[in-house]
Scaffold this motif. Structure first.
Motif, PDB file in Angstrom:
ATOM      1  N   ALA A   1       0.853  -1.219   0.000  1.00  0.00           N
ATOM      2  CA  ALA A   1       0.000   0.000   0.000  1.00  0.00           C
ATOM      3  C   ALA A   1       0.873   1.247   0.000  1.00  0.00           C
ATOM      4  CB  ALA A   1      -0.918  -0.002   1.200  1.00  0.00           C
ATOM      5  N   SER A   2       0.475   2.179  -0.790  1.00  0.00           N
ATOM      6  CA  SER A   2       1.142   3.482  -0.811  1.00  0.00           C
ATOM      7  C   SER A   2       0.124   4.553  -0.413  1.00  0.00           C
ATOM      8  CB  SER A   2       1.713   3.754  -2.212  1.00  0.00           C
ATOM      9  OG  SER A   2       0.659   3.851  -3.165  1.00  0.00           O
ATOM     10  N   SER A   3       0.560   5.774  -0.475  1.00  0.00           N
ATOM     11  CA  SER A   3      -0.363   6.867  -0.083  1.00  0.00           C
ATOM     12  C   SER A   3      -1.526   6.991  -1.037  1.00  0.00           C
ATOM     13  CB  SER A   3       0.406   8.197  -0.028  1.00  0.00           C
ATOM     14  OG  SER A   3       1.007   8.461  -1.288  1.00  0.00           O
ATOM     15  N   ARG A   4      -1.349   6.575  -2.251  1.00  0.00           N
ATOM     16  CA  ARG A   4      -2.432   6.725  -3.220  1.00  0.00           C
ATOM     17  C   ARG A   4      -3.104   5.373  -3.533  1.00  0.00           C
ATOM     18  NH1 ARG A   4       0.367   9.635  -8.110  1.00  0.00           N
ATOM     19  NH2 ARG A   4       1.906   8.044  -7.551  1.00  0.00           N
ATOM     20  N   ASP A   5      -2.312   4.307  -3.689  1.00  0.00           N
ATOM     21  CA  ASP A   5      -2.883   3.029  -4.123  1.00  0.00           C
ATOM     22  C   ASP A   5      -1.915   1.892  -3.751  1.00  0.00           C
ATOM     23  OD1 ASP A   5      -4.586   1.212  -5.208  1.00  0.00           O
ATOM     24  OD2 ASP A   5      -4.389   1.897  -7.295  1.00  0.00           O
TER      25      ASP A   5
ATOM     26  N   GLU B   1       0.900  -0.569  -4.755  1.00  0.00           N
ATOM     27  CA  GLU B   1       1.949  -0.590  -5.767  1.00  0.00           C
ATOM     28  C   GLU B   1       2.600  -1.986  -5.816  1.00  0.00           C
ATOM     29  OE1 GLU B   1       2.814   1.741  -7.812  1.00  0.00           O
ATOM     30  OE2 GLU B   1       1.485   3.299  -7.011  1.00  0.00           O
TER      31      GLU B   1
END
Length: 343
Positions: free
Chosen positions: A41-45, A47
């Protein structure tokens, strides 16, 4: 090393191992490749993150070669151990058989009268049968010779009485003497025989005795008797038969010889060959076959071959041999006798 990311598309959550059997794998590569893709998980989606593990082929090949070498060494060692075990096992199993064969050979050569060694229970009946056969054969031979001796003794007395009767015509005396010679010949022929259970005898001492006897009998002729043979030359048969055979041949040679007699013996091509030759007048070609077949008396031998040569031919035949009359290089006759040399 610096690695560039391989062009491998691995779905998230899957893994892939690349070796020389994988289509996209570079055969000249020095490494094996293990690829794995995971999501984080990243800050947006989420990866995808790809992981690559490289393993040096040289290390793998070294370990594999070490494993193969060790495996083959153990297989080779195991094969050698099994082979040794099989050889030892077969030798132990066949040991009683070899021992039995050796004892039978000793019995056949006259060194043993019966089998004496201990064998496995399975061989007891065979051992008893062979011992029974040996004892029966020895007893039969003894009874046979004793019976012949009794017969000879029984006939000897009546013949002596008849021959000693005064006033008998000359033709009757001659007939009685002929009967006596025939009886002696037939009894000797019946008692002589080749047995498979006889010890081989050295022939040189026997011939020395015969030569000494002939020197005394024919001392007025001053003959030279030469013996040409090895000391270990042997005849497999009865010593009395051999002495009777050679005695007749030497006696005939002494009667015919002028100065010299040669007796030789040799082993060749499975035969024992004995030659007796003299420097006398020899034997005509047309008389040689007749002499062997019928013991015909020849005028060239003043006292005659007579029954002696016939008995010699009989003994040679009994021992499965052969007898020839040839011309000697000394100028006289050469008598050749040959026996199968079974060793």
């Amino acid at each position: 090393y610096t690695f560039a990311p391989p062009e491998i598309d691995v779905a998230v959550g899957n893994e892939l191992f690349l070796d020389s059997h994988t289509p996209k794998f570079e055969e000249d590569s020095e490494f094996f490749v293990y690829a794995f893709t995971a999501e984080f998980a990243s800050s947006r989606d989420f990866e995808p993150v790809r992981f690559y593990i490289f393993n040096n082929k040289a290390l793998f090949e070294a370990e594999r070669n070490t494993f193969l070498d060790t495996t083959w060494q153990w297989i080779f060692t195991l094969c050698i151990a099994l082979l040794i075990f099989i050889i030892i096992g077969i030798s132990l199993v066949l040991l009683p058989v070899r021992k039995l064969i050796d004892e039978i050979s000793q019995a056949s050569s006259g060194h043993k009268r019966q089998l004496e060694s201990r064998y496995p229970v399975e061989f007891d009946s065979l051992k008893q049968s062979i011992n029974g056969l040996l004892q029966t054969e020895a007893a039969q031979r003894a009874r046979y010779k004793n019976s012949l001796g009794d017969l000879a003794h029984s006939l000897k007395t009546p013949l002596a009485v008849a021959s000693g009767t005064s006033g008998l015509p000359a033709e009757v005396n001659e007939a009685l003497q002929q009967i006596d010679r025939i009886i002696k010949r037939q009894l000797k022929r019946a008692s002589a025989g080749k047995s498979g259970w006889q010890h081989a005898i050295d022939i040189l001492p026997v011939l020395y005795k015969l030569a000494d006897a002939m020197d005394k009998v024919y001392q007025d002729k001053a003959l030279t008797i030469e013996l040409e043979m090895d000391e270990d030359t042997q005849f497999k048969g009865d010593e009395t038969d051999f002495m009777e055979l050679c005695g007749n041949l030497l006696d005939n040679a002494c009667k015919a010889a002028n100065n010299k007699i040669i007796v030789s013996a040799s082993k060749c091509a499975g035969w024992l060959t004995i030659k007796v030759e003299d420097d006398g007048p020899g034997i005509p070609d047309d008389k040689k076959v007749l002499l062997l077949e019928r013991g015909t008396r020849l005028d060239t031998y003043t006292e005659g071959h007579g029954i002696g040569m016939a008995l010699a031919a009989d003994l040679v035949s009994i021992y499965e041999g052969r007898m020839l009359i040839e011309d000697s290089s000394l100028g006289g006759a050469r008598i050749v006798i040959q026996f199968p040399n079974h060793e």
